[in-house]
Write an enzyme that holds these catalytic residues in place. Structure first.
Site, PDB file in Angstrom:
ATOM      1  N   HIS A  22       2.080  -1.244   1.765  1.00  0.00           N
ATOM      2  CA  HIS A  22       0.716  -1.473   1.286  1.00  0.00           C
ATOM      3  C   HIS A  22       0.269  -2.898   1.594  1.00  0.00           C
ATOM      4  O   HIS A  22       1.064  -3.842   1.519  1.00  0.00           O
ATOM      5  CB  HIS A  22       0.632  -1.226  -0.227  1.00  0.00           C
ATOM      6  N   ASP A  65       9.327   0.182   0.895  1.00  0.00           N
ATOM      7  CA  ASP A  65       8.557   1.422   0.876  1.00  0.00           C
ATOM      8  C   ASP A  65       8.130   1.867   2.282  1.00  0.00           C
ATOM      9  O   ASP A  65       7.437   2.876   2.428  1.00  0.00           O
ATOM     10  CB  ASP A  65       7.336   1.309  -0.036  1.00  0.00           C
ATOM     11  N   ASP A  80       5.313  -4.971   3.666  1.00  0.00           N
ATOM     12  CA  ASP A  80       5.273  -3.875   2.701  1.00  0.00           C
ATOM     13  C   ASP A  80       4.380  -2.759   3.262  1.00  0.00           C
ATOM     14  O   ASP A  80       3.476  -3.017   4.068  1.00  0.00           O
ATOM     15  CB  ASP A  80       4.692  -4.400   1.385  1.00  0.00           C
ATOM     16  N   HIS A 113      -0.014  -7.963  -4.595  1.00  0.00           N
ATOM     17  CA  HIS A 113      -1.353  -7.450  -4.929  1.00  0.00           C
ATOM     18  C   HIS A 113      -2.083  -8.337  -5.946  1.00  0.00           C
ATOM     19  O   HIS A 113      -3.282  -8.138  -6.176  1.00  0.00           O
ATOM     20  CB  HIS A 113      -1.262  -6.034  -5.493  1.00  0.00           C
TER      21      HIS A 113
END
Length: 347
Positions: free
Chosen positions: A193, A280, A191, A155
């Site tokens: 996200h 995740d 991931d 990120h």
């Protein structure tokens, strides 16, 4: 398969984060890395490749900010971890900002990513862990290496932090691999996200392919990036591929999308793959909403391994700490396929 870990990453220990409108204990804790390390066994220590690979990806002023932010927060008579609360959402421009509050807003985009006393040390050694994994592959020690990185990185953009990320380990490795003549390099982010920072860093880059399979940002963090119509700009148009999926996606729906992603990677002529892996995607993750069983994570690893490519895997998210080590071990075991000492050929 070489596993790389450096205990200095554990110096990063924020106390809390702002999540869903309330303070909560910081999810990205050192316990995550310790659980993975316990499951994976012995690891190679990180070497120090210095600041040059970081500077290839990140803005110099941003790197300088990360090193002094907590010190300046304390000097301003603040307690706890440094965290932003005001962001320049319009007319963002270079300003001579001295107050730490302003600089925190300038170099971040959320309130979930505090800077603690040991954050720079942890982030620096997370990046060096990733670079060491690349070096193991580039020098022919192994064709597949796993970098146990924390804090994670995908990120973080060229000049901003967010989403628990400060330095973009995957981007640093990809840029360094290209610098060493190992390209074409592709990045595959799996991931839950979207890896908005990685995308942003290479969005106008014609010589770096970024492919991401992730939760639809219409419903999930980071919301503003990762939509299917984001394909790059300028010379980089066509080198970004976003494949968002709805909440509740399991392996049966995910597998054909993965095949699409892997086809794009092989069609690109990729010679080295950087894999941003987030555990995740697991059904029991407390902040994510895919429905992968552990054996599905193994199948994910097997599909990626079947490309036959040299792979540097970078640890990103995954917050079901009690299950995390087992979930990571199944993908590292799957990626062992075709693991033999072969030097990556330079172009």
């Amino acid at each position: 398969m070489t596993i790389v870990f450096d205990p200095r990453q554990l110096a990063h220990v924020p106390a809390r984060e702002l999540h869903n409108g309330d303070w909560t204990a910081y999810n990205e804790s050192p316990a995550r890395a310790e659980a993975i390390r316990a499951a994976l066994g012995p690891a190679v220590a990180a070497a120090d490749f210095g600041m040059a690979p970081l500077q290839r990806v990140h803005d110099a002023e941003y790197l300088a900010f990360l090193q002094v932010a907590h010190r300046d927060w304390v000097a301003a008579a603040r307690s706890g971890d440094a965290i932003g609360y005001t962001w320049p959402v319009v007319r963002r421009r270079a300003l001579d900002l001295t107050r730490i509050d302003a600089r925190l807003g300038r170099y971040s985009y959320d309130a979930a990513t505090p800077i603690a006393a040991g954050t720079w040390e942890g982030a620096y050694w997370s990046a060096q862990t990733a670079l060491t994994a690349l070096d193991q592959v580039a020098t022919g020690v192994t064709r597949r290496a796993f970098a146990l990185c924390r804090p994670p990185g995908h990120h973080a953009g060229r000049d901003y932090l967010g989403g628990y990320c400060y330095l973009n380990n995957a981007a640093i490795v990809a840029a360094e691999a290209r610098q060493r003549g190992l390209g074409p390099v592709a990045i595959l982010d799996v991931d839950y996200h979207h890896g908005n920072g990685t995308q942003d860093i290479f969005y106008d880059d014609a010589e770096m392919l970024f492919v991401s399979i992730h939760a639809d940002p219409a419903t999930d963090y980071p919301f503003f990036w990762g939509h299917a119509d984001e394909k790059g700009v300028g010379a980089g148009l066509g080198t970004t591929l976003n494949l968002p999926l709805p909440r509740g996606t399991g392996w049966d729906a995910y597998a054909p999308v993965l095949d699409e992603a892997l086809k794009a990677i092989t069609d690109y002529g990729t010679r080295l793959l950087v894999l941003s892996f987030g555990a995740d995607i697991y059904a029991g993750d407390p902040i994510s909403h895919f429905t992968f069983a552990r054996e599905d994570i193994a199948d994910l690893g097997k599909r990626i391994a079947a490309t036959g490519l040299p792979i540097v895997t970078i640890m990103e998210g995954g917050y079901a700490t009690d299950e995390l080590g087992y979930n990571v071990k199944v993908i590292t075991d799957a990626l062992l396929n075709e693991d033999s000492p072969t030097t990556v050929r330079h172009s």
